[in-house]
Every structure is written in structure tokens, then in C-alpha cells.
Design a protein around this motif. Structure first.
Motif, short mmCIF file in Angstrom:
data_model
loop_
_atom_site.label_atom_id
_atom_site.label_comp_id
_atom_site.label_asym_id
_atom_site.label_seq_id
_atom_site.Cartn_x
_atom_site.Cartn_y
_atom_site.Cartn_z
N LYS A 1 -32.12 28.07 -51.46
CA LYS A 1 -32.17 28.80 -50.19
C LYS A 1 -30.93 28.49 -49.39
O LYS A 1 -30.59 27.33 -49.15
CB LYS A 1 -33.44 28.45 -49.41
N GLU B 1 -30.58 33.72 -46.32
CA GLU B 1 -31.36 33.79 -45.08
C GLU B 1 -30.48 34.28 -43.94
O GLU B 1 -29.32 33.91 -43.84
CB GLU B 1 -31.90 32.38 -44.78
N ASP C 1 -37.04 34.86 -42.56
CA ASP C 1 -37.61 33.82 -41.69
C ASP C 1 -38.17 34.55 -40.48
O ASP C 1 -37.42 35.21 -39.74
CB ASP C 1 -36.54 32.80 -41.31
N HIS D 1 -36.48 34.56 -36.97
CA HIS D 1 -35.04 34.82 -36.85
C HIS D 1 -34.66 36.23 -36.41
O HIS D 1 -33.65 36.76 -36.83
CB HIS D 1 -34.35 34.51 -38.19
N ASP E 1 -39.73 32.53 -44.91
CA ASP E 1 -39.84 31.27 -44.19
C ASP E 1 -40.79 31.60 -43.04
O ASP E 1 -40.40 32.26 -42.06
CB ASP E 1 -38.48 30.84 -43.60
N ASP F 1 -41.54 27.28 -42.84
CA ASP F 1 -40.36 26.60 -42.30
C ASP F 1 -40.71 26.27 -40.86
O ASP F 1 -40.47 27.08 -39.96
CB ASP F 1 -39.12 27.50 -42.40
MN MN Z 1 -35.72 29.23 -42.20
#
Ligand code: MN
Ligand code: RM4
Length: 382
Positions: free
Chosen positions: A133, A175, A210, A213, A237, A280
Motif C-alpha cells: 500500500k 492511495e 480511504d 480522504h 482503508d 485504517d
Molecule cells: Mn489510509
């Protein structure tokens, strides 16, 4: 679809860093019993799997989880009944990376960052992990500070080197994150940027979403649907956000959003191991192992509700243009209490029906709080 079989097969990956101390930039609050090394982090992660039955892998973060012998760490994990999941690279905590890592204006720093990413692939080889990742904190704070286009070129060059090093059955997930720590322009700010780089590289490069994000109001399930349709959704995530990248427990801020995301996953055939369902998160003020158990349960509950959507009835209402009818089918599933179903499923799997209560009764916390004295507690970044 057999709902219980689908739920049994779902795997949620816990992050090693969730078990260590964490905090905000203002304060890290130490907790009793926190692991002192990666081996103890894996032991805690194994507890989450023991009580939920669906968290069999643990993501590592390098160098936070640096050990002398990675094969030995993987063996330790196996003995505990878990496996090593994604290897997370870290090119954001070295003084050299102040102006970027793989996009840095100086070739020396870019080489150093890329070498770290290659080292992470070595660790994948040693641990049997199949996923790397990549998250880059790279970006700039001021207009004119660096050349936006040149930074994309440098990023592409580094990604190509790492891609070329991937072995059979290995992949990397790129990511994206809107902002922070860079505040004016981030080099991989959104799914489109990540997607474009991954498409150019080939099938072993995929995008990771994620959930924390994005800009407020972003329709994340649309992104999920799009990426799945293109075969480019590598995984998640999971976490919750109220304001920015809060890293709170998934499903805590907006369980309805999580349901909508899981519905698109199921709709797109993504409920399988090729899509990594990773957490995460950081548990700054709540105890860590129960925080992870709760998070796994939250994902499982959202998945169960999404599986309950009557797809036939939904399709019929959609093709008839029955706006309210279609919405009602969707909401019926969301408003179903799936906790009895999940309790039953756990019992069929030989688990306690209430993982939170079973963990609390187990005495594990009292044991680690007494045993883990001395040494240095692991922490975010430590
Ligand atoms: Mn993350
Ligand atoms: C980043 C990103 C990465 C995570 C680090 C700790 O914001 O979300 O996935 O590994 O934080």
C-alpha cells in the motif's frame, strides 16, 4: 444469494498501528497494556480475529513494524491464527522528505524513497504478503513552490520502478488523499489521479479508497462503483470522519454511508478477497482491541444490511421509474436490525454471539496490562 455464506467469507484486515498509542498533534495519551513490539501487536490483532472470526490478516507499517526477521514475524502470526496482510510503506517521516519523497525535486531523495518502496516488496516476499500500500504525503504548500507537472513525472517514474519489481501474485494499491500534510496541492489528491497512474501501469496497480480522504459531501459510493466497474478497486482503508482525516471508528460517523458503499461493493461483485477490506484507524481515547472489534462489527453490520437489499424488487422499481418504491426497498434493508442474524451466524461459527462482551469477559486486557510493563510502548510513528 446466501447471506450467511457471504458474511462468513468476508475478511476485514486490522492495522498493526491501531494497537499502539496514538493521538493528535497536541497529545498522545498512553494506555495500559499497549504492545511494545510488532509481535505483541500481532497478538492483540489475533484477539480481534478470535472474537469476530472475520479478521484473519493484519497490515504492517514499515518502519513502525521493523523487525530483524520478517519470516519469523510471519511464523509468529501464523501460530496466533492470523496472517500478514498489506505492507504499508512510509515515506513521510524522515527529514529528507520535507519537500516530498518520490516527487522531491532532488534525485537523491527520490531514489531513497523509491528504495524504501522496493524494500517493502522484499518484506512482502519474506512475509508472504501480496499487497503493497502506497500513500504519499507529497505535495506543496505554496503556489509556485514546485512544478506540478514535473512532480507527476517523478511520481510516474518511481511507480514504474516499483511496479516492475512486483512478483507473481503481488500488487500495489495507490492511495489518494485530498490534503494534509500538504495544504496547497497534493500530488495524489483524488481517485482520478490514482486511477490514471494505475491504468498506465497495468493490472497489478489498483486504487485504494480511504474513506476519510475526501472533501465533505463526496459521493464515495460512486467512486467505488466506478472503480469496481473498471477492475481498479484494490481495497479500502475504512475509518470515519466528521471534519478531515479523523481516523475514527468506521461506521461511527455515518453508518448509512458505509451501507451505501457496501451496497455498491456487492452490486459490483466486489465482496471477495481481491478487494481488501482494511481498517485504517487510530484509537486515541478508547481502548484499542475493543475499538477494533467494534469496527469489524460495524463493517459486518453494514455488509449484512447491504446483502439484505431485495435486488429484484429494486430492479423492478427502478425500471418502472418508481422513485419512491426503489428508495423504499433500499431503506427497508438499511433499517433492518441485523444484530440477531449476526449473533446467530457467530454461534454457527463457534463464536460467542456478542464479541464485545466475550472479549471483556476473557481477562485478556487485565493480563496484558499486568504483563506489559517495562520496555517502550509502540505508538503511531514509534
Ligand atoms: Mn489510509
Ligand atoms: C495516511 C494514510 C495511510 C496510513 C497513514 C498512517 O493518512 O491514510 O494509509 O498508513 O496515514
Amino acid at each position: 444469494m446466501d447471506i450467511k455464506a457471504a458474511l462468513r467469507a468476508q475478511h476485514i484486515e486490522t492495522p498493526s498501528w491501531a494497537f499502539g498509542n496514538s493521538g493528535t498533534r497536541f497529545k498522545v495519551f498512553a494506555q495500559r497494556g499497549v504492545p511494545r513490539d510488532p509481535y505483541e501487536k500481532l497478538a492483540d490483532a489475533a484477539q480481534v480475529h478470535a472474537y469476530t472470526g472475520i479478521a484473519p490478516t493484519v497490515a504492517l507499517h514499515i518502519p513502525w513494524d521493523k523487525v530483524d526477521d520478517y519470516a519469523d514475524l510471519a511464523r509468529h502470526a501464523r501460530e496466533l491464527g492470523v496472517g500478514i496482510g498489506a505492507i504499508n510503506s512510509n515515506v513521510f517521516q524522515d527529514d529528507d522528505y520535507m519537500l516530498g519523497s518520490v516527487t522531491h525535486p532532488q534525485a537523491r531523495v527520490r531514489r531513497k524513497a523509491t528504495d524504501h518502496l522496493l524494500e517493502c516488496v522484499d518484506i512482502m516476499d519474506a512475509t508472504g504478503s501480496d499487497t503493497l500500500k502506497l500513500w504519499f504525503s507529497d505535495g506543496i504548500n505554496y503556489p509556485g513552490q514546485d512544478d506540478l507537472r514535473a512532480r507527476q513525472d517523478r511520481l510516474a517514474e518511481s511507480l514504474a520502478r516499483v511496479y516492475g519489481r512486483l512478483g507473481e501474485g503481488q500488487r500495489f494499491l495507490l492511495e489518494y488523499k485530498l490534503f494534509e500534510p500538504a495544504f496547497y496541492a497534493t500530488d495524489v489528491p483524488d481517485w482520478g489521479t490514482a486511477y490514471a497512474h494505475c491504468v498506465k501501469l497495468g493490472p497489478k496497480a489498483q486504487v485504494v479508497v480511504d474513506t476519510g480522504h475526501h472533501a465533505p459531501g463526496t459521493n464515495i459510493e460512486f467512486i467505488v462503483a466506478f472503480l469496481l466497474r473498471e477492475g481498479k478497486l484494490g481495497g479500502f482503508d475504512f475509518n470515519s470522519r466528521f471534519y478531515a482525516d479523523d481516523d475514527l471508528m468506521v461506521g461511527a460517523a455515518d453508518p448509512f454511508q458505509l451501507f451505501r458503499i457496501m451496497f455498491e461493493v456487492i452490486r459490483g461483485g466486489g465482496l471477495r478477497d481481491e478487494v481488501a477490506f482494511m481498517l485504517d484507524q487510530c484509537h486515541n481515547i478508547e481502548p484499542k482491541i475493543p475499538g477494533q472489534i467494534r469496527s469489524v462489527m460495524n463493517v459486518q453490520e453494514a455488509t449484512a444490511k447491504a446483502l439484505l437489499v431485495d435486488r429484484e424488487a429494486l430492479a423492478a422499481a427502478q425500471s418502472a421509474g418508481d422513485v419512491l418504491g426503489a428508495n423504499a426497498v433500499f431503506m427497508d434493508a438499511y433499517n433492518t436490525d441485523v444484530r440477531p442474524l449476526l449473533a446467530e451466524l457467530r454461534q454457527e461459527m463457534g463464536l460467542a454471539p456478542d464479541p464485545m462482551a466475550a472479549y471483556a469477559r476473557s481477562g485478556y486486557f487485565e493480563k496484558i496490562a499486568a504483563d506489559r510493563v517495562g520496555g517502550e510502548q509502540a505508538g503511531w510513528g514509534a
